[in-house]
Design an enzyme around this catalytic site. Sequence first.
Site, PDB file in Angstrom:
ATOM      1  N   LYS A 108      -0.674  11.352  -9.359  1.00 54.52           N
ATOM      2  CA  LYS A 108      -0.528  10.127  -8.376  1.00 54.52           C
ATOM      3  C   LYS A 108      -1.749   9.480  -8.421  1.00 54.52           C
ATOM      4  O   LYS A 108      -2.747   9.826  -8.085  1.00 54.52           O
ATOM      5  CB  LYS A 108       0.072  10.517  -7.056  1.00 54.52           C
ATOM      6  CG  LYS A 108       0.170   9.286  -6.185  1.00 54.52           C
ATOM      7  CD  LYS A 108       0.994   9.878  -4.936  1.00 54.52           C
ATOM      8  CE  LYS A 108      -0.209  10.256  -3.815  1.00 54.52           C
ATOM      9  NZ  LYS A 108      -1.053   9.043  -3.151  1.00 54.52           N
ATOM     10  N   ASP A 129       1.065   4.779  -6.665  1.00 53.47           N
ATOM     11  CA  ASP A 129       1.529   4.785  -5.312  1.00 53.47           C
ATOM     12  C   ASP A 129       0.651   3.612  -4.494  1.00 53.47           C
ATOM     13  O   ASP A 129      -0.114   3.941  -3.770  1.00 53.47           O
ATOM     14  CB  ASP A 129       1.494   6.138  -4.617  1.00 53.47           C
ATOM     15  CG  ASP A 129       1.956   6.284  -3.227  1.00 53.47           C
ATOM     16  OD1 ASP A 129       2.921   5.523  -2.845  1.00 53.47           O
ATOM     17  OD2 ASP A 129       1.463   7.026  -2.643  1.00 53.47           O
ATOM     18  N   LYS A 162       2.489   1.318  -2.583  1.00 56.07           N
ATOM     19  CA  LYS A 162       3.479   0.829  -1.538  1.00 56.07           C
ATOM     20  C   LYS A 162       3.146  -0.638  -1.125  1.00 56.07           C
ATOM     21  O   LYS A 162       2.899  -1.002  -0.289  1.00 56.07           O
ATOM     22  CB  LYS A 162       2.689   1.687  -0.138  1.00 56.07           C
ATOM     23  CG  LYS A 162       2.805   3.204  -0.430  1.00 56.07           C
ATOM     24  CD  LYS A 162       2.372   3.618   0.756  1.00 56.07           C
ATOM     25  CE  LYS A 162       2.092   5.419   0.924  1.00 56.07           C
ATOM     26  NZ  LYS A 162       1.094   5.770  -0.143  1.00 56.07           N
ATOM     27  N   ASP A 203       4.952  -6.889   0.884  1.00 53.96           N
ATOM     28  CA  ASP A 203       4.758  -8.320   1.157  1.00 53.96           C
ATOM     29  C   ASP A 203       5.815  -9.251   1.072  1.00 53.96           C
ATOM     30  O   ASP A 203       6.797  -8.731   0.914  1.00 53.96           O
ATOM     31  CB  ASP A 203       3.674  -8.677   0.009  1.00 53.96           C
ATOM     32  CG  ASP A 203       2.584  -9.808   0.574  1.00 53.96           C
ATOM     33  OD1 ASP A 203       2.890 -10.800   1.102  1.00 53.96           O
ATOM     34  OD2 ASP A 203       1.173  -9.498   0.399  1.00 53.96           O
ATOM     35  N   THR A 245       3.999  10.223   6.647  1.00 55.97           N
ATOM     36  CA  THR A 245       4.090  11.351   6.944  1.00 55.97           C
ATOM     37  C   THR A 245       3.186  11.448   8.413  1.00 55.97           C
ATOM     38  O   THR A 245       3.198  12.264   8.919  1.00 55.97           O
ATOM     39  CB  THR A 245       3.406  12.406   5.984  1.00 55.97           C
ATOM     40  OG1 THR A 245       2.099  11.927   5.374  1.00 55.97           O
ATOM     41  CG2 THR A 245       4.553  12.712   5.148  1.00 55.97           C
ATOM     42  N   ARG A 249      -4.569  16.842  -0.635  1.00 61.28           N
ATOM     43  CA  ARG A 249      -5.864  17.641  -0.311  1.00 61.28           C
ATOM     44  C   ARG A 249      -5.879  19.237  -0.293  1.00 61.28           C
ATOM     45  O   ARG A 249      -6.865  19.538  -0.225  1.00 61.28           O
ATOM     46  CB  ARG A 249      -6.190  16.812   1.072  1.00 61.28           C
ATOM     47  CG  ARG A 249      -6.707  15.758   1.087  1.00 61.28           C
ATOM     48  CD  ARG A 249      -6.909  15.014   2.421  1.00 61.28           C
ATOM     49  NE  ARG A 249      -5.474  14.447   3.030  1.00 61.28           N
ATOM     50  CZ  ARG A 249      -5.551  13.939   4.194  1.00 61.28           C
ATOM     51  NH1 ARG A 249      -6.597  13.617   4.875  1.00 61.28           N
ATOM     52  NH2 ARG A 249      -4.306  13.516   4.553  1.00 61.28           N
TER      53      ARG A 249
END
Length: 236
Positions: free
Chosen positions: A39, A66, A68, A71, A125, A216
């Site tokens: 990603k 990714d 996102k 607009d 999240t 992470r």
Amino acid sequence: MLKLNYSNIPKIIIALDFYNKKEAMKLVNLLNPSLFYLKIGKEIFTILGKKFINELHKLGFNIFLDLKFHDIPNTVFNATKAAADLGIWMLSVHASGGKEMLISAKKALESFKKRPLLIAVTALTSITQEDLKDIGIKISLQDYILILSKLSQDCGLDGVVCPGKEAKKIKLLCGNEYKIVTPGIRCLNDSAFDQHQIITPKQSKKFPIDYIVVGRSVTYSKNPIKKLNFIIQSMQ
């Protein structure tokens, strides 16, 4: 040695959340492109751009871009087309951009013989019920995610990014072919960082999730392959 049987567990997408190429490649060089997807998010794309994606493609990796997009419809149409030109496997837009924006993103891919999967982000999240209240949304977070999931499906998208605990309801609403991508994967001893909607790798097997995004938990680990092995074993 990493071994995966993807017949009964979610596929693994590894988020390259790094600030420089050297650190990213230290992890990439440890990974088998036949086992893992990568990603590319806003941070590393802003720093390294499409050249880095081309390098990863040459190594054999499928890329989830990714960014996102969120607009006006025309801008998202052009951005989606530009992203697809990079030969990526999957890309994301924000479902909250609305019906016209989602349809524009879908239309942008019509001319591609091999188009990427188009995935809508429902709720980050990090979002809580209190956050929804702050922006004037009075329904529950769960209902909000379901509404955006159905809207995205109605607009022709391939799936959604959502918390793992909502996957079963979304599959019941949208069908088993509708893809579920779940971030916020944390082992029991990991910090939650800034994410609230999290699940463990073991829990991810219990939900009808197609892909988990591991970030992470792995990239901050002193031994990322050992951590990946632990995640895989937890799911099998």
